[in-house]
Design a protein around this motif. Structure first.
Motif, mmCIF file in Angstrom:
data_model
loop_
_atom_site.group_PDB
_atom_site.id
_atom_site.type_symbol
_atom_site.label_atom_id
_atom_site.label_comp_id
_atom_site.label_asym_id
_atom_site.label_seq_id
_atom_site.Cartn_x
_atom_site.Cartn_y
_atom_site.Cartn_z
ATOM 1 N N ILE A 93 -49.795 68.301 -21.605
ATOM 2 C CA ILE A 93 -50.584 67.751 -22.693
ATOM 3 C C ILE A 93 -49.956 66.442 -23.167
ATOM 4 O O ILE A 93 -48.822 66.423 -23.657
ATOM 5 C CB ILE A 93 -50.649 68.741 -23.883
ATOM 6 C CG1 ILE A 93 -51.259 70.065 -23.445
ATOM 7 C CG2 ILE A 93 -51.429 68.137 -25.044
ATOM 8 C CD1 ILE A 93 -52.705 69.984 -23.029
ATOM 9 N N HIS A 94 -50.676 65.361 -23.010
ATOM 10 C CA HIS A 94 -50.250 64.050 -23.506
ATOM 11 C C HIS A 94 -50.013 64.147 -25.015
ATOM 12 O O HIS A 94 -50.726 64.882 -25.718
ATOM 13 C CB HIS A 94 -51.353 63.037 -23.200
ATOM 14 C CG HIS A 94 -50.988 61.609 -23.429
ATOM 15 N ND1 HIS A 94 -50.855 61.078 -24.702
ATOM 16 C CD2 HIS A 94 -50.740 60.599 -22.559
ATOM 17 C CE1 HIS A 94 -50.547 59.797 -24.596
ATOM 18 N NE2 HIS A 94 -50.469 59.475 -23.311
ATOM 19 N N PRO A 95 -49.035 63.411 -25.548
ATOM 20 C CA PRO A 95 -48.789 63.486 -26.995
ATOM 21 C C PRO A 95 -50.005 63.152 -27.857
ATOM 22 O O PRO A 95 -50.108 63.648 -28.982
ATOM 23 C CB PRO A 95 -47.638 62.497 -27.219
ATOM 24 C CG PRO A 95 -47.510 61.708 -25.964
ATOM 25 C CD PRO A 95 -48.032 62.578 -24.875
ATOM 26 N N GLY A 111 -46.162 68.128 -17.598
ATOM 27 C CA GLY A 111 -46.513 66.961 -18.380
ATOM 28 C C GLY A 111 -47.869 66.422 -17.945
ATOM 29 O O GLY A 111 -48.547 67.085 -17.148
ATOM 30 N N GLU A 112 -48.300 65.366 -18.400
ATOM 31 C CA GLU A 112 -47.615 64.322 -19.128
ATOM 32 C C GLU A 112 -47.343 64.807 -20.546
ATOM 33 O O GLU A 112 -48.257 65.253 -21.231
ATOM 34 C CB GLU A 112 -48.483 63.071 -19.130
ATOM 35 C CG GLU A 112 -47.931 61.891 -19.846
ATOM 36 C CD GLU A 112 -48.820 60.651 -19.691
ATOM 37 O OE1 GLU A 112 -48.451 59.609 -20.254
ATOM 38 O OE2 GLU A 112 -49.865 60.740 -19.013
ATOM 39 N N CYS A 113 -46.115 64.698 -20.970
ATOM 40 C CA CYS A 113 -45.735 65.177 -22.294
ATOM 41 C C CYS A 113 -44.734 64.207 -22.906
ATOM 42 O O CYS A 113 -44.127 63.416 -22.201
ATOM 43 C CB CYS A 113 -45.129 66.577 -22.201
ATOM 44 S SG CYS A 113 -43.619 66.680 -21.201
ATOM 45 N N LEU A 116 -42.662 62.495 -18.351
ATOM 46 C CA LEU A 116 -42.510 62.133 -19.755
ATOM 47 C C LEU A 116 -43.231 60.845 -20.148
ATOM 48 O O LEU A 116 -43.287 59.882 -19.370
ATOM 49 C CB LEU A 116 -41.028 61.979 -20.081
ATOM 50 C CG LEU A 116 -40.198 63.269 -20.015
ATOM 51 C CD1 LEU A 116 -38.723 62.945 -19.922
ATOM 52 C CD2 LEU A 116 -40.495 64.144 -21.234
ATOM 53 N N HIS A 117 -43.717 60.850 -21.374
ATOM 54 C CA HIS A 117 -44.322 59.678 -22.011
ATOM 55 C C HIS A 117 -43.595 59.463 -23.332
ATOM 56 O O HIS A 117 -43.661 60.303 -24.228
ATOM 57 C CB HIS A 117 -45.817 59.946 -22.256
ATOM 58 C CG HIS A 117 -46.512 58.890 -23.056
ATOM 59 N ND1 HIS A 117 -47.441 58.023 -22.500
ATOM 60 C CD2 HIS A 117 -46.435 58.554 -24.377
ATOM 61 C CE1 HIS A 117 -47.895 57.217 -23.452
ATOM 62 N NE2 HIS A 117 -47.310 57.513 -24.593
ATOM 63 N N LEU A 118 -42.885 58.345 -23.466
ATOM 64 C CA LEU A 118 -42.124 58.057 -24.672
ATOM 65 C C LEU A 118 -42.484 56.656 -25.157
ATOM 66 O O LEU A 118 -42.292 55.672 -24.435
ATOM 67 C CB LEU A 118 -40.618 58.147 -24.401
ATOM 68 C CG LEU A 118 -40.105 59.507 -23.925
ATOM 69 C CD1 LEU A 118 -38.631 59.416 -23.553
ATOM 70 C CD2 LEU A 118 -40.314 60.577 -24.991
ATOM 71 N N CYS A 161 -44.107 55.333 -16.682
ATOM 72 C CA CYS A 161 -44.553 54.064 -17.270
ATOM 73 C C CYS A 161 -43.526 53.530 -18.272
ATOM 74 O O CYS A 161 -43.863 53.198 -19.407
ATOM 75 C CB CYS A 161 -45.910 54.243 -17.940
ATOM 76 S SG CYS A 161 -46.723 52.692 -18.376
ATOM 77 N N PHE A 162 -42.290 53.417 -17.840
ATOM 78 C CA PHE A 162 -41.232 52.936 -18.726
ATOM 79 C C PHE A 162 -41.434 51.466 -19.035
ATOM 80 O O PHE A 162 -41.574 50.629 -18.138
ATOM 81 C CB PHE A 162 -39.864 53.153 -18.074
ATOM 82 C CG PHE A 162 -38.731 52.624 -18.911
ATOM 83 C CD1 PHE A 162 -38.285 53.328 -20.006
ATOM 84 C CD2 PHE A 162 -38.138 51.403 -18.611
ATOM 85 C CE1 PHE A 162 -37.253 52.846 -20.804
ATOM 86 C CE2 PHE A 162 -37.093 50.905 -19.397
ATOM 87 C CZ PHE A 162 -36.666 51.637 -20.491
#
Length: 269
Positions: A62-64, A90-92, A126-128, A163-164
């Motif tokens: 689940i995406h944020p 993810g994407e989480c 991860l998505h940060l 996608c950093f």
């Protein structure tokens, strides 16, 4: 080249999805990891994965932006994460730019994904992201992520920061955690990607992977060659590889071999 970040379930691909994937293969893409961002997207993406041939896999998460749905769908996301074709959880992550889900929902959702990664033995996708051009927000995201992640890292959980685009301090913090970095066409943009170009020099080659994040983030070099206007495709992944090679003064094919080995090492592909 292995494409680790393709939003294959996007409606922008509904008319020519499998032709788009073949164009990628014809351009040198040897495999795909398709990104799941919501429960409905994961269901669609799993089906597409089964229909897409060899070397195609997906992520379950689940995406944020959609973190508020976690409580309702976590059991189903967990079932899909157990699928043999699912190679990452993810994407989480955390996204404090547009705040489509509350901070607490995002933190709870991220912790749930950590638990799922530990249970399944699969890495995190991860998505940060902090608020754009807000260093304090970026620092907050990193601090909160680190606090949640460290106990799971100690238990063997690893992952890739997809996608950093962050700065050098964030890169060093994430590098110290042993995480991998996914780079997109953002690095090809001489204006928006300048700071990333400076940072990537200091990311070890054995911690790098490449992705398009299509249909988003079209490399500027590809904009005159798009099969569908305004839509990125995996066929343009080579622009990402070649830009990294130029920055690092390395042979693209030799770097590609390293990146493919990184994919095999993290995702067990």
């Amino acid at each position: 080249m292995f494409e680790i970040g393709l939003n294959v379930g996007s409606g922008k691909f509904d008319k020519d999805r499998f032709e788009m994937l073949q164009r990628g293969r014809d351009a040198g893409v040897i495999g795909y990891l398709f990104t799941g961002t919501s429960f409905n997207d994961v269901v669609k993406t799993e089906r597409i994965t089964r229909e897409s041939g060899e070397n195609c896999y997906f992520t379950s998460g689940i995406h944020p932006h959609n973190a508020s749905s976690w409580g309702k769908v976590k059991d189903d996301i967990g079932k899909y994460a157990m699928n043999d074709l699912c190679k990452a959880v993810g994407e989480c992550g955390l996204d404090y730019d547009r705040m489509f889900s509350s901070e607490q929902d995002q933190l709870d959702c991220l912790t749930g994904h950590m638990e799922l990664a530990l249970k399944t033995g699969k890495p995190l996708f991860l998505h940060l992201r902090g608020k754009d051009n807000d260093l304090a927000s970026e620092k907050k995201v990193l601090a909160q992520f680190k606090e949640i992640y460290l106990p799971y890292k100690d238990k063997g959980v690893n992952g890739v920061v997809h996608c950093f685009t962050m700065g050098g301090r964030s890169m060093e913090a994430l590098k110290s955690l042993g995480l991998y970095f996914g780079l997109t066409g953002w690095i090809c943009d001489e204006r928006r990607g300048k700071s990333l170009q400076d940072v990537v020099r200091f990311i070890p080659n054995d911690k790098l992977m490449i992705e398009t994040d299509a249909p988003y983030l079209t490399p500027p070099e590809a904009r005159s060659m798009l099969p569908v206007k305004g839509r990125n495709e995996p066929m343009f992944l080579r622009f990402v590889l070649e830009k990294i090679a130029k920055i690092k003064n390395k042979d693209p094919d030799q770097l590609n071999d390293i990146f493919n080995e990184n994919v095999r090492a993290l995702f067990k592909i």
